[in-house]
Scaffold this motif. Structure first.
Motif, PDB file in Angstrom:
ATOM      1  N   PHE A  31      68.474  38.217  76.886  1.00  0.00           N
ATOM      2  CA  PHE A  31      67.417  37.566  76.106  1.00  0.00           C
ATOM      3  C   PHE A  31      66.729  36.470  76.915  1.00  0.00           C
ATOM      4  N   LEU A  32      67.536  35.660  77.586  1.00  0.00           N
ATOM      5  CA  LEU A  32      66.958  34.583  78.397  1.00  0.00           C
ATOM      6  C   LEU A  32      66.094  35.141  79.524  1.00  0.00           C
ATOM      7  N   THR A  33      66.485  36.302  80.053  1.00  0.00           N
ATOM      8  CA  THR A  33      65.686  36.948  81.098  1.00  0.00           C
ATOM      9  C   THR A  33      64.339  37.403  80.533  1.00  0.00           C
ATOM     10  N   MET A  34      64.373  37.919  79.298  1.00  0.00           N
ATOM     11  CA  MET A  34      63.146  38.411  78.663  1.00  0.00           C
ATOM     12  C   MET A  34      62.215  37.278  78.241  1.00  0.00           C
ATOM     13  N   LEU A  35      62.748  36.063  78.140  1.00  0.00           N
ATOM     14  CA  LEU A  35      61.980  34.956  77.578  1.00  0.00           C
ATOM     15  C   LEU A  35      60.682  34.702  78.347  1.00  0.00           C
ATOM     16  N   GLY A  36      60.749  34.769  79.675  1.00  0.00           N
ATOM     17  CA  GLY A  36      59.534  34.564  80.475  1.00  0.00           C
ATOM     18  C   GLY A  36      58.489  35.626  80.187  1.00  0.00           C
ATOM     19  N   ILE A  37      58.947  36.893  80.057  1.00  0.00           N
ATOM     20  CA  ILE A  37      58.029  37.989  79.732  1.00  0.00           C
ATOM     21  C   ILE A  37      57.441  37.786  78.340  1.00  0.00           C
ATOM     22  N   ILE A  38      58.288  37.382  77.384  1.00  0.00           N
ATOM     23  CA  ILE A  38      57.838  37.169  76.000  1.00  0.00           C
ATOM     24  C   ILE A  38      56.731  36.117  75.952  1.00  0.00           C
ATOM     25  N   LEU A  89      57.211  43.890  73.909  1.00  0.00           N
ATOM     26  CA  LEU A  89      57.055  44.185  72.478  1.00  0.00           C
ATOM     27  C   LEU A  89      57.161  42.913  71.642  1.00  0.00           C
ATOM     28  N   ILE A  90      58.216  42.122  71.925  1.00  0.00           N
ATOM     29  CA  ILE A  90      58.393  40.859  71.187  1.00  0.00           C
ATOM     30  C   ILE A  90      57.211  39.926  71.448  1.00  0.00           C
ATOM     31  N   GLY A  91      56.777  39.860  72.723  1.00  0.00           N
ATOM     32  CA  GLY A  91      55.646  39.006  73.079  1.00  0.00           C
ATOM     33  C   GLY A  91      54.362  39.445  72.393  1.00  0.00           C
ATOM     34  N   ALA A  92      54.153  40.775  72.296  1.00  0.00           N
ATOM     35  CA  ALA A  92      52.948  41.292  71.640  1.00  0.00           C
ATOM     36  C   ALA A  92      52.934  40.902  70.160  1.00  0.00           C
ATOM     37  N   LEU A  93      54.076  41.073  69.496  1.00  0.00           N
ATOM     38  CA  LEU A  93      54.166  40.700  68.073  1.00  0.00           C
ATOM     39  C   LEU A  93      53.950  39.199  67.897  1.00  0.00           C
ATOM     40  N   LEU A  94      54.539  38.411  68.802  1.00  0.00           N
ATOM     41  CA  LEU A  94      54.374  36.950  68.732  1.00  0.00           C
ATOM     42  C   LEU A  94      52.911  36.559  68.978  1.00  0.00           C
ATOM     43  N   GLY A  95      52.277  37.218  69.958  1.00  0.00           N
ATOM     44  CA  GLY A  95      50.873  36.925  70.260  1.00  0.00           C
ATOM     45  C   GLY A  95      49.959  37.266  69.105  1.00  0.00           C
ATOM     46  N   ILE A  96      50.200  38.417  68.455  1.00  0.00           N
ATOM     47  CA  ILE A  96      49.393  38.809  67.288  1.00  0.00           C
ATOM     48  C   ILE A  96      49.608  37.823  66.152  1.00  0.00           C
TER      49      ILE A  96
END
Length: 396
Positions: free
Chosen positions: A22-29, A334-341
């Motif tokens: 999760f922490l690795t994905m955080l930058g991408i998110i 995917l998580i970043g896209a949902l958060l951005g929307i």
């Protein structure tokens, strides 16, 4: 079959270290959410502005004096006579009004008072501003203006706050130590993102000029007879005013289309700058993916050695670790896209604008996140695939 097996092993590897994954994905998110939010708000906001502003008349334009001119200031550069004369001599202009800002003024009625933004104008204003609608009474006429009659037209909100349930038409209010008669109440459509709570009122230009000898015309609003006549009308007005008032390039003429273009250029530049910043965060997130995958390769050296000793080929090891990095990036995307929307939806809701999602931006974000997974995961995966099985088995 090998693809499914590699995918299963990649997922098992990620599940074994949930927090680290999760922490690795955080930058991408954060990067994907920022890109989508910025580009959606920028492009969606621009589209909404164009739709909103278009309601105010595509044939409308305005002339005012340039602020950056080197010529001496001329207080009579625009006059009431100019506004009255231009529609008569130009075949391209259907209506024109002279405007002047009187100021924020308090209106008094009995024991109540209301501060309104008073503007001096002429009788043709409703013809130039299609978003202005009379809901009670009437707008003042040319005769009211020429006879300097002390009349006023109020915005509906100001009339309601001042008179409540009383009929405002015919009521006398105090304005600049003068008694004026309310002859009409108007309602004006505003853009959805206009957060101003100020209420407006209009008085005849000549009456306002009687109250203040220094009352000058700040601008002249005009309407062309058609969209095709807009540019010829603008050129004719500029040439006429420069010639009449003995100036060279003293006037600025802008249409609603010009205002939209300026706004689009401004929002485009802002969107580009913020997108670059968000893109940098994506690169940082990709570097984080590479770093963690290198750590993972080091931690699982013996596992790689065992797999190779049991017959796993180089491409199997490469595919396993490449899939891990891609899954991290895609889930983060995917998580970043949902958060951005979600961020965009909140922004549009606050501005009272319907949500306009840029699906091209979402597709671009997913393409970027998968590319990051491949690009930044390729080196760690290749390093794992090149490990010598004997040395890997000896690794402590």
């Amino acid at each position: 079959m090998r693809l499914l097996e590699s995918l299963s092993m990649a997922l098992d590897g990620l599940r074994a270290n949930k927090l680290r994954s999760f922490l690795t994905m955080l930058g991408i998110i954060i990067g994907i959410a920022s890109v989508i939010a910025v580009m959606t708000l920028g492009k969606g906001g621009e589209s909404a502005v164009v739709q909103q502003v278009s309601k105010f008349g595509q044939n409308k334009f305005m002339v005012y004096t340039r602020y950056d001119t080197e010529e001496p200031e001329d207080p009579n550069a625009l006059t009431l006579e100019d506004a009255e004369y231009l529609p008569q001599v130009s075949p391209y202009i259907s209506a024109a009004v002279a405007n002047s800002y009187v100021g924020n003024t308090e209106l008094y009625w009995l024991n109540k008072k209301k501060t309104v933004e008073v503007r001096a104008t002429t009788a043709q204003l409703p013809a130039v501003q299609p978003t202005l609608h009379m809901v009670q009474g009437r707008f003042f006429t040319d005769e009211d203006d020429k006879n300097r009659r002390p009349v006023i037209v109020l915005e509906d909100g100001a009339a309601q706050e001042l008179f409540g349930t009383e009929n405002p038409i015919g009521q006398r209010v105090r304005f600049n130590d003068r008694s004026v008669v309310v002859i009409g109440v108007f309602k004006q459509e505003k853009v959805s993102f206009d957060f101003s709570k100020a209420k407006s009122a209009f008085v005849p230009f000549r009456f306002a000029n009687e109250l203040s000898e220094n009352q000058t015309v700040s601008n002249i609003e005009m309407t062309a007879i058609s969209k095709e006549a807009l540019r010829p009308a603008m050129k004719q007005v500029k040439d006429y005013l420069n010639r009449k008032h003995n100036h060279k390039d003293y006037y600025e003429v802008l249409s609603m289309e010009d205002n939209i273009k300026e706004f689009s250029q401004m929002t485009g530049m802002i969107t580009l700058i913020f997108s670059i910043v968000a893109g940098i965060s994506l690169v940082v997130g990709g570097i984080g993916v590479m770093n963690i995958m290198l750590v993972s390769v080091t931690e699982r050296t013996r596992e790689i050695g065992i797999r190779k000793a049991l017959g796993a080929q180089r491409k199997d090891i490469l595919l396993q670790f490449l899939l891990e990095s891609m899954i991290l990036s895609l889930i983060g995307g995917l998580i970043g896209a949902l958060l951005g929307i979600g961020i965009s939806a909140i922004g549009f809701s606050y501005a009272n604008i319907p949500l306009l999602i840029s699906w091209e931006t979402v597709l671009l974000a997913f393409s970027v996140s998968s590319s990051i997974g491949i690009f930044f995961g390729l080196y760690p995966a290749n390093k794992a695939a090149k490990l010598n099985p004997i040395e890997a088995l000896r690794y402590e």
